[in-house]
Write an enzyme that holds these catalytic residues in place. Structure first.
Site, PDB file in Angstrom:
ATOM      1  N   HIS A 157       0.895  -1.319   0.086  1.00 56.95           N
ATOM      2  CA  HIS A 157       0.187   0.095  -0.088  1.00 56.95           C
ATOM      3  C   HIS A 157       0.873   1.195   0.092  1.00 56.95           C
ATOM      4  O   HIS A 157       0.615   2.304  -0.364  1.00 56.95           O
ATOM      5  CB  HIS A 157      -1.028   0.036   1.156  1.00 56.95           C
ATOM      6  CG  HIS A 157      -2.384   0.674   1.107  1.00 56.95           C
ATOM      7  ND1 HIS A 157      -2.380   1.761   0.512  1.00 56.95           N
ATOM      8  CD2 HIS A 157      -3.482   0.208   1.461  1.00 56.95           C
ATOM      9  CE1 HIS A 157      -3.668   2.136   0.207  1.00 56.95           C
ATOM     10  NE2 HIS A 157      -4.465   1.342   0.776  1.00 56.95           N
ATOM     11  N   SER A 158       2.112   1.214   0.274  1.00 56.14           N
ATOM     12  CA  SER A 158       3.143   2.378   0.376  1.00 56.14           C
ATOM     13  C   SER A 158       3.168   2.908  -0.856  1.00 56.14           C
ATOM     14  O   SER A 158       3.603   3.936  -1.253  1.00 56.14           O
ATOM     15  CB  SER A 158       4.364   2.030   1.041  1.00 56.14           C
ATOM     16  OG  SER A 158       4.956   1.114   0.466  1.00 56.14           O
TER      17      SER A 158
END
EC number: 2.3.1.20
Length: 509
Positions: A157-158
Site C-alpha cells: 500500500h505504500s
C-alpha cells in the site's frame, strides 16, 4: 563569450545530474511510512479473471514495456538509520512474475474456486521481499467457475492507494474493440445544478433569499464538519461499535490470515433501482449492503438460539439489531481526477499526475434493522450519505493524518489511526471501472476483484464495476466470519428483494 557559454552548459549538466540523483532516490512520503508501520502494514490485492489461457511470455513482455517504467514499480525500499528511501533499481520482471505449478487434473471445476480462495489467503500471510520493488504478479493456469485463467496482482500500500493502483492497472489495458485505445470510464455527473440554481435564484427570488440560502448551506457545512470531527475524536478515545459477530478484536495483534471471496451481479439491476429511486449508484450499493448485513446478523444471532425457541429468537433478534452501533470506514479519493491517459503517460515519459496515497475516511453509520419495506434501507442510506456529503470529514481526516505523522511520528500516528479504526466494524469502498470490454496484454478480462488487507477490520467490502457487471469482494478474518459466502448470498438476496419492491412500486404507480 565562449567562456560564458561553457559555464552555462556546465550549469545545465550539473542541474541534470542533480535531477537524476533526485529521481534515483526519493524519501518515502509520510503516508508511505505509515503503511510500513507494524500496526498498519497494508497490502492491495486484486484478482482478475481472464477469458483465455494465460500466455506468460506475452504478459511478461507487456509488463516490461509499461508497468516497470513507473518510478514506484522500479524502486526498492532502502531503510537507513535516518530515513527510508525509494531507490531506483534494475528490475528483473521474471523475479516478480510467479507461475505456480497447479495439477489441473487433480483440481476439478467443483473445487477450483476453493483452491483460488486458499491460494489468495496464503498470500496474505507472506510479506513481500523488500530487497526488490514491492509488487508481484501471479499467473494461475486455473479454470474457475467464472474465468478460464486468473491473474493475482499484489502490491504494498505504500506504493499508492487503491484508486491510483486501479487506474494504473487500467492504463496497462486496452479495449478489445480497439487494441490501440485505452479503456473508457463512465462519465461522472457532478452536480451542475448549483450554477443554474444561482441564476434561477437571482432571476426569480430576491437577493436576500439567495444570501440566506448560501449562509444556511455554509453554516450546515461547518456544523456537520465539527460534529464529524468530534465523533472521530470520540471514536479514537472511547466510542466503540457494538460487539457483533462480524466485529474483530484486532487491537495491536500480529498479522492474521485473511480470506477473500467475490460475487458478480448485474449492474443493470443497480441502475434500475437508482433510476426509480432517483439516487446514485453509491446510494443503492450502500442501501443494499445495509439490508444484507442486517439479514446476515439476524441469522448469526438466531443460530445462537435453540431450535425450540424460534418465536422468542425472532423477537430477540429484532430487539438486538435495533440496538446495534455498526459503523464503516468509507474510503474517499480526495485528489483531483487523474485520467488513465495521465498514468499511461507517466509510464512512458514521466507525467506529473498526483500519485501516492490521497485518501480520506468517512465514518459511516450503517442502519441495522429488519424493515418490512425493503426500500427503507435505501432511504436511510441516502439520508446518511447526503448528510455526509455536506461535510469536510474526508478532507479533515486526511489533513489530521498528515499532522499526526509530522507531530507524533510514524509509530504513534499508526497507533492512533489503528485505535480509531479498531473501534469501528468494517471498511467499505467503491471503484468505477471501464464501460466496455478490455484486455490485459491481449487477454480479455471477465471480472476484476480488488481488495486490501492489513488494517484492523475483520470485514472489508469492495465494489468494482466493469461493463454491465458489479463485482463484490469480501475480505474477512475467517476466525470471525467463517461463512463469507453466506454474506454474499444475503447481499444478492437483498438486491433481489429491493429490485422486486421497486418494480412493484413502479407497476402500482
Amino acid at each position: 563569450m565562449e567562456i560564458k557559454i561553457r559555464r552555462r552548459r556546465g550549469y545545465i549538466a550539473e542541474t541534470t545530474v542533480e535531477k537524476e540523483v533526485e529521481e534515483e532516490e526519493q524519501p518515502l512520503s509520510p503516508a508511505a511510512r505509515l503503511f510500513h508501520a507494524p500496526e498498519f502494514n497494508c497490502y492491495i490485492i486484486s484478482v482478475v479473471g481472464l477469458k483465455k489461457k494465460i500466455q506468460p511470455d506475452v504478459i511478461i513482455e507487456g509488463i516490461k514495456q509499461t508497468l516497470i517504467r513507473h518510478p514506484r514499480f522500479s524502486s526498492k525500499l532502502v531503510n537507513n538509520r535516518k530515513e527510508q528511501k525509494w531507490v531506483r533499481t534494475n528490475v528483473v520482471v521474471e523475479d516478480h512474475v510467479i507461475i505456480p505449478k497447479i495439477e489441473t487434473k487433480i483440481i476439478k471445476n467443483a473445487n477450483a474456486d476453493a483452491f483460488l480462495e486458499s491460494y489468495v489467503s496464503d498470500l496474505t500471510t507472506i510479506p513481500l521481499d523488500t530487497s526488490k520493488p514491492l509488487w508481484e504478479v501471479h499467473l494461475l493456469d486455473l479454470k474457475t467457475s467464472d474465468a478460464e485463467n486468473v491473474v493475482v496482482l499484489r502490491v504494498h500500500h505504500s506504493l499508492g492507494d487503491g484508486m491510483s493502483m486501479m487506474s494504473l492497472v487500467l492504463a496497462c489495458t486496452r479495449k478489445t474493440s480497439n487494441p490501440n485505445e485505452l479503456p473508457s470510464l463512465p462519465y461522472q455527473n457532478r452536480p451542475s445544478s448549483g450554477s443554474s440554481s444561482l441564476k434561477t435564484s437571482s432571476r426569480y427570488y430576491s437577493r436576500f433569499f439567495w444570501l440566506v440560502t448560501v449562509l444556511w448551506t455554509a453554516t450546515m457545512l461547518v456544523l456537520n464538519t465539527v460534529c464529524d470531527a468530534l465523533e472521530f475524536i470520540a471514536t479514537t478515545l472511547f466510542l466503540k461499535d457494538t460487539e457483533t459477530p462480524i466485529k474483530g478484536n484486532f487491537g495491536l495483534s500480529t498479522r492474521k490470515r485473511m480470506c477473500m471471496v467475490h460475487r458478480t451481479v448485474s449492474l443493470d439491476d443497480i441502475k434500475l433501482i437508482k433510476k426509480a429511486m432517483k439516487m446514485t449508484v453509491n446510494d443503492v450499493v450502500l442501501g443494499v449492503s445495509q439490508a444484507g448485513l442486517s439479514q446476515y446478523l439476524k441469522r448469526r444471532y438466531d443460530e445462537k438460539k435453540k431450535a425450540g425457541e424460534q418465536e422468542e429468537s425472532k423477537r430477540n433478534s429484532s430487539n438486538i439489531l435495533k440496538g446495534i452501533r455498526l459503523r464503516g470506514a468509507l474510503l474517499v479519493n480526495i485528489r483531483p481526477t487523474t485520467g488513465i491517459q495521465d498514468l499511461a503517460d507517466m509510464m512512458a515519459k514521466g507525467s506529473k499526475c498526483r500519485w501516492g496515497n490521497w485518501i480520506g475516511y468517512i465514518v459511516f453509520p450503517f442502519s441495522i434493522a429488519l424493515c418490512d419495506d425493503p426500500l427503507e434501507h435505501l432511504r436511510r442510506a441516502k439520508s446518511t450519505i447526503d448528510r455526509k456529503k455536506n461535510s469536510l470529514e474526508a478532507v479533515l481526516t486526511f489533513v489530521v493524518g498528515k499532522i499526526l505523522l509530522k507531530s507524533l511520528g510514524v509509530q504513534r500516528a499508526a497507533y492512533v489511526l489503528n485505535r480509531a479504526l479498531s473501534n469501528t466494524t468494517m471498511s467499505f469502498s467503491n471503484l468505477v471501472g471501464p464501460i466496455e470490454e478490455i484486455s490485459f496484454y491481449g487477454h480479455t478480462v471477465t471480472y476484476m476483484a480488488p481488495s486490501v488487507y492489513g488494517h484492523p477490520h475483520a470485514l472489508t467490502m469492495h465494489f468494482q464495476s466493469y461493463m454491465n457487471k458489479l463485482t463484490i469482494s469480501l475480505t474477512v478474518d475467517p476466525t470471525v466470519i467463517s461463512d463469507p459466502h453466506k454474506l454474499c448470498d444475503d447481499w444478492e438476496e437483498s438486491l433481489r428483494s429491493i429490485k422486486a419492491a421497486v418494480q412493484e412500486r413502479s407497476s402500482t404507480q
